[in-house]
Design an enzyme around this catalytic site. Structure first.
Site: not given
Length: 164
Positions: A98, A126, A134-135, A161
């Site tokens: 953030y 979002n 956003c994850h 990922e």
């Protein structure tokens, strides 16, 4: 007019919302802010953009970077859209914080600093989660924090990922 379509995924049922040529929402069933920006009533209708989103999801849940995005048209404030645009620049398999997003906004606006807490509020709202990643946003020390879809899903997505 907005239309909806449901998709099964390894992490639960997903609701897609869209207009004729753009995705306006993607929510996991039961997540915070579920379908909050959806204009009601919204009828079920299969749009071509839903096919693009399903292709994206299939590749993604196969553990690969889809390499493309369906057209997105999320509804939000100008500030929220600014944050969501920055999220789109976070690559598959990578994370940000953030604070790093706040620093980008501060730089774009010519400010010395910008509050990370305000960024957190926009990230949490979002409406096109997953496709707009956003994850991939972590706390200041790299910890898993705030994901409207739930921290278990966030961790599973980051593992998928190779970013966790």
């Amino acid at each position: 007019m907005e239309f909806i379509h449901y998709v099964d995924s390894p992490l639960g049922t997903i609701l897609l919302a869209g207009e004729e040529d753009a995705i306006t929402g993607l929510w996991f069933e039961g997540q915070q802010h579920y379908a909050q920006t959806l204009v009601r009533p919204a009828a079920e209708k299969y749009l071509p953009v839903f096919s693009q989103a399903e292709d994206w999801l299939s590749i993604y849940f196969g553990g690969k970077d889809p390499g493309f995005l369906p057209r997105l048209a999320p509804k939000g404030t100008p500030f929220q859209k600014e944050v969501w645009d920055i999220l789109l620049s976070v690559p598959f398999g990578r994370t940000t914080t953030y604070g790093e997003i706040a620093a980008v906004i501060a730089d774009q606006r010519g400010l010395a600093a910008f509050p990370a807490r305000a960024v957190g509020g926009a990230v949490g709202r979002n409406p096109v989660s997953l496709i707009n990643p956003c994850h991939r946003v972590l706390g200041a020390r790299g910890e898993l924090t705030g994901y409207a879809g739930g921290l278990q899903r966030k961790e599973a997505l980051l593992r998928l990922e190779g970013a966790f």
